[in-house]
Design a protein around this motif. Structure first.
Motif, mmCIF file in Angstrom:
data_model
loop_
_atom_site.group_PDB
_atom_site.id
_atom_site.type_symbol
_atom_site.label_atom_id
_atom_site.label_comp_id
_atom_site.label_asym_id
_atom_site.label_seq_id
_atom_site.Cartn_x
_atom_site.Cartn_y
_atom_site.Cartn_z
ATOM 1 N N PRO A 25 0.815 -1.222 0.000
ATOM 2 C CA PRO A 25 0.000 0.000 0.000
ATOM 3 C C PRO A 25 0.848 1.272 0.000
ATOM 4 O O PRO A 25 1.982 1.272 0.450
ATOM 5 C CB PRO A 25 -0.789 -0.111 1.296
ATOM 6 C CG PRO A 25 0.112 -0.866 2.218
ATOM 7 C CD PRO A 25 0.839 -1.859 1.337
ATOM 8 N N TRP A 26 0.245 2.358 -0.514
ATOM 9 C CA TRP A 26 0.901 3.657 -0.538
ATOM 10 C C TRP A 26 0.181 4.575 0.450
ATOM 11 O O TRP A 26 -1.033 4.710 0.425
ATOM 12 C CB TRP A 26 0.846 4.247 -1.941
ATOM 13 C CG TRP A 26 1.523 3.359 -2.941
ATOM 14 C CD1 TRP A 26 2.861 3.152 -3.078
ATOM 15 C CD2 TRP A 26 0.890 2.541 -3.927
ATOM 16 N NE1 TRP A 26 3.116 2.257 -4.087
ATOM 17 C CE2 TRP A 26 1.916 1.863 -4.630
ATOM 18 C CE3 TRP A 26 -0.434 2.294 -4.287
ATOM 19 C CZ2 TRP A 26 1.657 0.969 -5.663
ATOM 20 C CZ3 TRP A 26 -0.696 1.415 -5.321
ATOM 21 C CH2 TRP A 26 0.348 0.761 -5.996
ATOM 22 N N THR A 27 0.936 5.191 1.325
ATOM 23 C CA THR A 27 0.359 5.972 2.418
ATOM 24 C C THR A 27 0.542 7.465 2.180
ATOM 25 O O THR A 27 1.623 7.910 1.824
ATOM 26 C CB THR A 27 1.005 5.578 3.756
ATOM 27 O OG1 THR A 27 0.781 4.190 3.991
ATOM 28 C CG2 THR A 27 0.402 6.379 4.905
ATOM 29 N N PHE A 28 -0.545 8.213 2.410
ATOM 30 C CA PHE A 28 -0.548 9.664 2.266
ATOM 31 C C PHE A 28 -1.089 10.273 3.557
ATOM 32 O O PHE A 28 -2.084 9.794 4.096
ATOM 33 C CB PHE A 28 -1.454 10.104 1.099
ATOM 34 C CG PHE A 28 -1.002 9.614 -0.248
ATOM 35 C CD1 PHE A 28 -1.163 8.280 -0.612
ATOM 36 C CD2 PHE A 28 -0.441 10.481 -1.161
ATOM 37 C CE1 PHE A 28 -0.763 7.832 -1.852
ATOM 38 C CE2 PHE A 28 -0.041 10.046 -2.403
ATOM 39 C CZ PHE A 28 -0.190 8.723 -2.755
ATOM 40 N N SER A 71 1.335 16.293 3.521
ATOM 41 C CA SER A 71 2.610 16.580 4.170
ATOM 42 C C SER A 71 3.567 15.409 4.023
ATOM 43 O O SER A 71 4.783 15.570 4.149
ATOM 44 C CB SER A 71 2.386 16.885 5.662
ATOM 45 O OG SER A 71 1.732 15.800 6.297
ATOM 46 N N ASP A 72 3.015 14.231 3.715
ATOM 47 C CA ASP A 72 3.841 13.045 3.517
ATOM 48 C C ASP A 72 3.164 12.142 2.500
ATOM 49 O O ASP A 72 1.955 11.901 2.566
ATOM 50 C CB ASP A 72 4.026 12.298 4.843
ATOM 51 C CG ASP A 72 4.977 11.118 4.707
ATOM 52 O OD1 ASP A 72 5.938 11.222 3.919
ATOM 53 O OD2 ASP A 72 4.760 10.089 5.379
ATOM 54 N N SER A 253 -8.772 15.715 8.155
ATOM 55 C CA SER A 253 -7.383 15.750 8.581
ATOM 56 C C SER A 253 -6.979 14.377 9.040
ATOM 57 O O SER A 253 -7.733 13.722 9.730
ATOM 58 C CB SER A 253 -7.209 16.739 9.746
ATOM 59 O OG SER A 253 -7.723 17.989 9.405
ATOM 60 N N GLY A 254 -5.815 13.925 8.637
ATOM 61 C CA GLY A 254 -5.329 12.611 9.059
ATOM 62 C C GLY A 254 -4.413 11.992 8.045
ATOM 63 O O GLY A 254 -3.605 12.655 7.438
ATOM 64 N N SER A 255 -4.538 10.668 7.796
ATOM 65 C CA SER A 255 -3.647 10.012 6.836
ATOM 66 C C SER A 255 -4.432 9.118 5.904
ATOM 67 O O SER A 255 -5.503 8.677 6.238
ATOM 68 C CB SER A 255 -2.581 9.184 7.559
ATOM 69 O OG SER A 255 -3.139 8.064 8.141
#
Length: 259
Positions: A25-28, A71-72, A253-255
């Protein structure tokens, strides 16, 4: 604030992305703004595959846009704007169909096209915030609100794509020339809202990179809060600009994690 988002394509082998993406998986992680607009069915149909039924009523479907400041991500800090042309139906569920995807990293453009068959394009995002430049009231005085702008331009040509504009509660005391605003400074002062975790069914494909329909889940963890809507000023093919009115909106807001 978006927390974790995962895409899992069904019936497709997920090729590894290059460099930062690797295997899913790709996390944002970052902030995201969802805004909903009613779209005329005849307009939405121009961007939706002909064999996919629209979910519509009284000649309209539900579209809008998703604007995120990550942000990431697999490529570090990244901005993304996804234009949603309408709701489509593919049993047993429906989802929003993305007609345009704009990101500010070349690797993200290539990954979106190659892996998910997305209509991805590279754009330059310029974010400014002008203190005390809000609209004038009946007495002719400005309301004291800050004006926030996000301008998207085509990478290379510099052609204007669209502009997002809204008035928000003041944060900076200085007035005058617009200031460049970091992603984390955009929007209303943050308030804590309910935290939710959910799976969002998604479709994409039907492009030259992926002719077949792809189905996958976005696993999301987010803190939800209401926020001011943007006015959208879009570049027109026949004119310099055209605008759409405000719609309903919410901020997350979160990931997120794509997998």
């Amino acid at each position: 604030r978006v927390g974790g988002k995962r895409r899992r394509a069904t019936g497709e082998t997920m090729s590894p992305g290059r460099r930062g993406y690797g295997r899913s998986p790709w996390t944002f992680r970052g902030d995201a703004h969802y805004q909903f607009h009613l779209v005329k069915s005849e307009v939405a149909r121009q961007y939706v595959p002909a064999d996919m039924p629209l979910v519509e009523a009284f000649g309209h479907t539900l579209g809008g846009f998703y604007y995120a400041n990550y942000s990431d991500s697999p490529v570090g800090r990244m901005d993304e704007l996804v234009v949603l042309s309408g709701l489509v139906w593919n049993a047993p569920t429906s989802c929003a169909w993305a007609s345009h995807v704009f990101v500010d990293h070349a690797e993200a453009v290539a990954h979106g096209k190659r892996v998910f068959g997305l209509p991805s394009h590279r754009a330059v995002f310029r974010k400014t915030r002008e203190a005390g430049a809000g609209a004038k009231g009946r007495a002719g005085k400005k309301d004291g609100k800050d004006v926030e702008r996000v301008v998207l331009r085509e990478k290379g040509s510099g052609r204007s794509i669209l502009e997002l504009v809204r008035a928000v509660k003041p944060r900076h005391r200085s007035r005058g020339k617009p200031q460049e605003a970091p992603s984390e400074e955009l929007g209303e002062p943050k308030a804590r809202g309910p935290k939710i975790n959910f799976q969002l069914p998604s479709f994409s494909g039907r492009t030259k990179h992926h002719p077949k329909l792809l189905k996958y889940d976005l696993d999301m963890s987010a803190t939800i809060q209401p926020c001011k809507t943007f006015n959208v000023v879009a570049q027109s093919d026949n004119d310099n600009s055209s605008s759409s009115g405000d719609g309903g909106s919410g901020r997350q807001s979160g990931s997120e994690s794509l997998g």
